[in-house]
Enzyme design. Sequence first.
Site, PDB file in Angstrom:
ATOM      1  N   LEU A  13     -24.323   0.311 -19.983  1.00  0.00           N
ATOM      2  CA  LEU A  13     -25.542   0.508 -20.759  1.00  0.00           C
ATOM      3  C   LEU A  13     -26.236   1.802 -20.364  1.00  0.00           C
ATOM      4  O   LEU A  13     -25.980   2.364 -19.299  1.00  0.00           O
ATOM      5  CB  LEU A  13     -26.487  -0.679 -20.558  1.00  0.00           C
ATOM      6  CG  LEU A  13     -25.960  -2.027 -21.047  1.00  0.00           C
ATOM      7  CD1 LEU A  13     -26.937  -3.143 -20.718  1.00  0.00           C
ATOM      8  CD2 LEU A  13     -25.672  -1.988 -22.540  1.00  0.00           C
ATOM      9  N   CYS A  14     -27.113   2.239 -21.234  1.00  0.00           N
ATOM     10  CA  CYS A  14     -27.894   3.460 -21.050  1.00  0.00           C
ATOM     11  C   CYS A  14     -28.552   3.440 -19.665  1.00  0.00           C
ATOM     12  O   CYS A  14     -29.075   2.403 -19.260  1.00  0.00           O
ATOM     13  CB  CYS A  14     -28.952   3.519 -22.141  1.00  0.00           C
ATOM     14  SG  CYS A  14     -30.057   4.912 -22.040  1.00  0.00           S
ATOM     15  N   PRO A  15     -28.479   4.515 -18.947  1.00  0.00           N
ATOM     16  CA  PRO A  15     -27.984   5.856 -19.271  1.00  0.00           C
ATOM     17  C   PRO A  15     -26.574   6.124 -18.750  1.00  0.00           C
ATOM     18  O   PRO A  15     -26.127   7.268 -18.752  1.00  0.00           O
ATOM     19  CB  PRO A  15     -28.985   6.763 -18.561  1.00  0.00           C
ATOM     20  CG  PRO A  15     -29.265   6.023 -17.283  1.00  0.00           C
ATOM     21  CD  PRO A  15     -29.261   4.552 -17.699  1.00  0.00           C
ATOM     22  N   ASP A  40     -22.386   0.829 -25.890  1.00  0.00           N
ATOM     23  CA  ASP A  40     -23.850   0.816 -25.795  1.00  0.00           C
ATOM     24  C   ASP A  40     -24.453   1.239 -27.132  1.00  0.00           C
ATOM     25  O   ASP A  40     -24.174   2.336 -27.618  1.00  0.00           O
ATOM     26  CB  ASP A  40     -24.299   1.764 -24.691  1.00  0.00           C
ATOM     27  CG  ASP A  40     -25.802   1.821 -24.523  1.00  0.00           C
ATOM     28  OD1 ASP A  40     -26.504   0.960 -25.085  1.00  0.00           O
ATOM     29  OD2 ASP A  40     -26.283   2.733 -23.834  1.00  0.00           O
TER      30      ASP A  40
END
Length: 78
Positions: A13-15, A40
Site C-alpha cells: 500500500l501507499c507509499p 494499490d
Amino acid sequence: MTYDDDLDAIGLLCPLPVLKARKRLKSLEKGQILRLQATDPAAVIDVPHFCAEQGHELVGQDETSGPVGVTYYFIKHG
C-alpha cells in the site's frame, strides 16, 4: 510493451510501491524502462505524480493483460 526491469509491488500500500520504484530506478540507466506491478488503488494517482516530480516518464499503463486488480505501470528512467 518491452521493459528492462520488473518490480512486484502487489499487495503493498501507499507509499511503498512508489518508494520501491524510486529505489529500483536508481539502478537503471537513463532511458531504460521499469515495469511496476501494483494493486494499490492509490497508485493510479501516485505513480504519475511521482514520475512528474522526479523527471521520469510514464510511458504506459495496463490493467487488462494481467490478473484482476493488478495494474502495470511502465516508467522510463529520466
